[in-house]
Scaffold this motif. Structure first.
Motif, PDB file in Angstrom:
ATOM      1  N   VAL A   9       0.862  -1.176   0.000  1.00 51.49           N
ATOM      2  CA  VAL A   9       0.000   0.000   0.000  1.00 51.49           C
ATOM      3  C   VAL A   9       0.904   1.233   0.000  1.00 51.49           C
ATOM      4  N   PRO A  10       0.537   2.323  -0.685  1.00 47.39           N
ATOM      5  CA  PRO A  10       1.365   3.538  -0.655  1.00 47.39           C
ATOM      6  C   PRO A  10       1.648   3.994   0.774  1.00 47.39           C
ATOM      7  N   ALA A  11       2.785   4.621   0.970  1.00 41.61           N
ATOM      8  CA  ALA A  11       3.218   5.016   2.314  1.00 41.61           C
ATOM      9  C   ALA A  11       2.206   5.937   2.995  1.00 41.61           C
ATOM     10  N   ARG A  12       1.594   6.823   2.242  1.00 42.41           N
ATOM     11  CA  ARG A  12       0.547   7.689   2.797  1.00 42.41           C
ATOM     12  C   ARG A  12      -0.673   7.631   1.884  1.00 42.41           C
ATOM     13  N   PRO A  13      -1.458   6.581   2.015  1.00 38.02           N
ATOM     14  CA  PRO A  13      -2.586   6.407   1.094  1.00 38.02           C
ATOM     15  C   PRO A  13      -3.691   7.418   1.333  1.00 38.02           C
ATOM     16  N   SER A  84     -18.268   8.911  -9.871  1.00 36.17           N
ATOM     17  CA  SER A  84     -17.521  10.072 -10.376  1.00 36.17           C
ATOM     18  C   SER A  84     -17.091  10.979  -9.226  1.00 36.17           C
ATOM     19  N   VAL A  85     -17.974  11.140  -8.245  1.00 31.36           N
ATOM     20  CA  VAL A  85     -17.616  11.941  -7.069  1.00 31.36           C
ATOM     21  C   VAL A  85     -16.408  11.338  -6.369  1.00 31.36           C
ATOM     22  N   LEU A  86     -16.399  10.023  -6.214  1.00 36.88           N
ATOM     23  CA  LEU A  86     -15.283   9.380  -5.530  1.00 36.88           C
ATOM     24  C   LEU A  86     -14.005   9.423  -6.360  1.00 36.88           C
ATOM     25  N   ARG A  87     -14.124   9.291  -7.651  1.00 41.94           N
ATOM     26  CA  ARG A  87     -12.919   9.375  -8.492  1.00 41.94           C
ATOM     27  C   ARG A  87     -12.241  10.733  -8.330  1.00 41.94           C
ATOM     28  N   GLU A  88     -13.025  11.783  -8.139  1.00 39.46           N
ATOM     29  CA  GLU A  88     -12.449  13.115  -7.937  1.00 39.46           C
ATOM     30  C   GLU A  88     -11.588  13.169  -6.672  1.00 39.46           C
ATOM     31  N   ARG A  89     -11.867  12.317  -5.694  1.00 34.38           N
ATOM     32  CA  ARG A  89     -11.059  12.277  -4.464  1.00 34.38           C
ATOM     33  C   ARG A  89      -9.780  11.473  -4.652  1.00 34.38           C
ATOM     34  N   ALA A  90      -9.658  10.758  -5.769  1.00 34.09           N
ATOM     35  CA  ALA A  90      -8.463   9.987  -6.124  1.00 34.09           C
ATOM     36  C   ALA A  90      -7.997   9.081  -4.996  1.00 34.09           C
ATOM     37  N   PRO A  91      -8.864   8.220  -4.477  1.00 29.66           N
ATOM     38  CA  PRO A  91      -8.468   7.391  -3.335  1.00 29.66           C
ATOM     39  C   PRO A  91      -7.525   6.255  -3.733  1.00 29.66           C
ATOM     40  N   ASP A  92      -6.612   5.945  -2.818  1.00 26.42           N
ATOM     41  CA  ASP A  92      -5.820   4.727  -2.939  1.00 26.42           C
ATOM     42  C   ASP A  92      -6.555   3.548  -2.319  1.00 26.42           C
ATOM     43  N   LEU A  93      -7.314   3.828  -1.258  1.00 27.21           N
ATOM     44  CA  LEU A  93      -7.987   2.773  -0.498  1.00 27.21           C
ATOM     45  C   LEU A  93      -9.405   3.189  -0.132  1.00 27.21           C
ATOM     46  N   PHE A  94     -10.321   2.230  -0.161  1.00 25.20           N
ATOM     47  CA  PHE A  94     -11.546   2.307   0.623  1.00 25.20           C
ATOM     48  C   PHE A  94     -11.294   1.481   1.880  1.00 25.20           C
ATOM     49  N   ILE A  95     -11.695   1.990   3.022  1.00 24.92           N
ATOM     50  CA  ILE A  95     -11.753   1.193   4.248  1.00 24.92           C
ATOM     51  C   ILE A  95     -13.203   1.186   4.699  1.00 24.92           C
ATOM     52  N   LEU A 108     -15.731  -0.986  -6.798  1.00 26.33           N
ATOM     53  CA  LEU A 108     -14.513  -1.535  -6.195  1.00 26.33           C
ATOM     54  C   LEU A 108     -13.270  -1.241  -7.024  1.00 26.33           C
ATOM     55  N   THR A 109     -13.454  -0.825  -8.277  1.00 22.67           N
ATOM     56  CA  THR A 109     -12.297  -0.471  -9.121  1.00 22.67           C
ATOM     57  C   THR A 109     -11.864   0.977  -8.939  1.00 22.67           C
ATOM     58  N   VAL A 110     -12.607   1.763  -8.186  1.00 20.50           N
ATOM     59  CA  VAL A 110     -12.284   3.189  -8.047  1.00 20.50           C
ATOM     60  C   VAL A 110     -10.980   3.417  -7.285  1.00 20.50           C
ATOM     61  N   PRO A 111     -10.774   2.814  -6.095  1.00 24.80           N
ATOM     62  CA  PRO A 111      -9.506   3.052  -5.393  1.00 24.80           C
ATOM     63  C   PRO A 111      -8.344   2.372  -6.105  1.00 24.80           C
ATOM     64  N   ARG A 112      -7.206   3.049  -6.168  1.00 24.26           N
ATOM     65  CA  ARG A 112      -6.062   2.543  -6.924  1.00 24.26           C
ATOM     66  C   ARG A 112      -5.572   1.195  -6.387  1.00 24.26           C
ATOM     67  N   TRP A 113      -5.526   1.059  -5.064  1.00 28.17           N
ATOM     68  CA  TRP A 113      -4.986  -0.174  -4.492  1.00 28.17           C
ATOM     69  C   TRP A 113      -6.082  -1.218  -4.254  1.00 28.17           C
ATOM     70  N   ALA A 194       1.614  -2.119   8.517  1.00 29.00           N
ATOM     71  CA  ALA A 194       2.279  -3.298   7.950  1.00 29.00           C
ATOM     72  C   ALA A 194       2.089  -3.368   6.438  1.00 29.00           C
ATOM     73  N   LEU A 195       0.915  -3.013   5.957  1.00 29.35           N
ATOM     74  CA  LEU A 195       0.641  -3.063   4.522  1.00 29.35           C
ATOM     75  C   LEU A 195       1.454  -2.045   3.734  1.00 29.35           C
ATOM     76  N   THR A 196       1.849  -0.962   4.401  1.00 30.58           N
ATOM     77  CA  THR A 196       2.660   0.039   3.705  1.00 30.58           C
ATOM     78  C   THR A 196       4.146  -0.308   3.715  1.00 30.58           C
ATOM     79  N   LYS A 197       4.551  -1.276   4.536  1.00 27.72           N
ATOM     80  CA  LYS A 197       5.972  -1.597   4.681  1.00 27.72           C
ATOM     81  C   LYS A 197       6.377  -2.897   3.995  1.00 27.72           C
TER      82      LYS A 197
END
Length: 322
Positions: A9-13, A84-95, A108-113, A194-197
């Motif tokens: 996962v990116p260091a600061r998702p 489209s609203v969520l894509r504008e936020r450019a998320p790496d993760l949904f939690i 589920l394809t919207v967040p990059r990770w 842990a996921l970022t490391k």
């Protein structure tokens, strides 16, 4: 050890958090306390709640607004306009924690990770809407929380982390709910770190081991006194504090709370027969005897048995369930 399927996962998702009830609060609180970039919070629309049916915000909405986090409340998260609203936020993760809407494939394809879900059981056991209540109803000795990567199936995605928790002998769904919510809040910061490391190892679920936890329906609410004491106690505890286990008595329906097994050995008693003590009822079952410490009469508040008896004189030998 699991299967290595994807990068760290990116260091600061950038996180979009999805949750609605109290159960989700410790996880959101933990993410914010750790300085994670929670870009938006998605929660259910305001709904009528309580006896007065006043329109109220969800606990997650109230918490997020108090901390100046953007709150989004779509009727459906699966529309193209909301994606489209969520894509504008450019998320790496949904939690996602106890959100209350199903996330479909396109979303589920919207967040990059990817999308992560915190589920209140040790998957693949107790997939579905009521894992806490069903675990107690089944008189399980332990449960826990699972962090899984979401896919379209019902809680079927691969497991990333799990943490087990012992269920106390007379634990109610309410107390187990609070302990599991706190456990999820404690672990999410550790898991995400842990996921970022490290590269991510995912464990596919064994479908052969899966069990399901459907919503509590009306048929689950009524106590069958012919069942063994352990099962009767488990039913009452699984429905405590809401919606309450129920039994007929003198033309009205009582709700029962705070139960435990008083005796597991005695047989040949009349199921539902009550022995009244100063602070509890002892009720005979198909095998053994259950102690009930709190009761709620129609239109009244939940109260200790001693208080109930002042307004509703119940004599030893009364029979519940008829």
């Amino acid at each position: 050890m699991g299967v290595l399927l994807r990068d760290r996962v990116p260091a600061r998702p950038v996180i979009v958090f999805m949750g609605t009830p109290d159960f989700a609060l410790p996880t959101l609180r933990s993410l914010l306390a750790a300085g994670r970039d929670v870009r938006s919070v998605v929660t259910q629309p305001d709904r009528p709640r309580g006896r007065g049916k006043r329109t109220m915000p969800s606990p997650v909405k109230t918490f997020a607004l108090d901390r100046d986090v953007e709150v989004l409340q779509p009727e459906s998260v699966n529309t193209e306009s909301f994606r489209s609203v969520l894509r504008e936020r450019a998320p790496d993760l949904f939690i996602v924690v106890a959100f209350g809407q199903v996330l479909k494939g396109d979303l589920l394809t919207v967040p990059r990770w990817g999308a992560l879900n915190v589920h209140a059981s040790l998957l693949p056991r107790y997939r579905g809407a009521a894992p806490i209540q069903r675990a107690i109803l089944d008189d399980e000795a332990r449960t826990g929380v699972t962090l899984m990567r979401m896919e379209e199936g019902l809680d079927t995605g691969p497991i990333l982390f799990q943490e087990a928790l012992e269920i106390a002998p007379e634990e109610t769904a309410g107390s187990l709910h609070d302990r599991l919510a706190a456990l999820a809040g404690e672990r999410i910061a550790v898991w995400l770190d842990a996921l970022t490391k490290e590269p991510v190892r995912e464990m596919p679920q064994d479908a052969a081991e899966a069990t399901y936890a459907p919503k509590i329906d009306r048929g689950t609410l009524h106590v069958d006194w012919s069942e063994p004491a352990r099962r009767v106690s488990a039913r009452i505890r699984a429905l405590d504090p809401q919606p309450g286990a129920r039994t007929p008595w003198q033309g009205q329906v009582l709700k029962l709370f705070s139960a435990g097994v008083a005796d597991e050995t005695e047989r040949d008693r009349e199921p539902g027969r009550v022995i009244v003590e100063s602070d509890r009822f002892l009720v005979d079952t198909g095998c053994g005897r259950v102690a009930v410490r709190e009761v709620q009469a129609p239109g009244k508040r939940r109260m200790p048995v001693a208080d109930f008896l002042r307004g509703y004189p119940m004599a030893s030998g009364s029979v519940l369930g008829t």
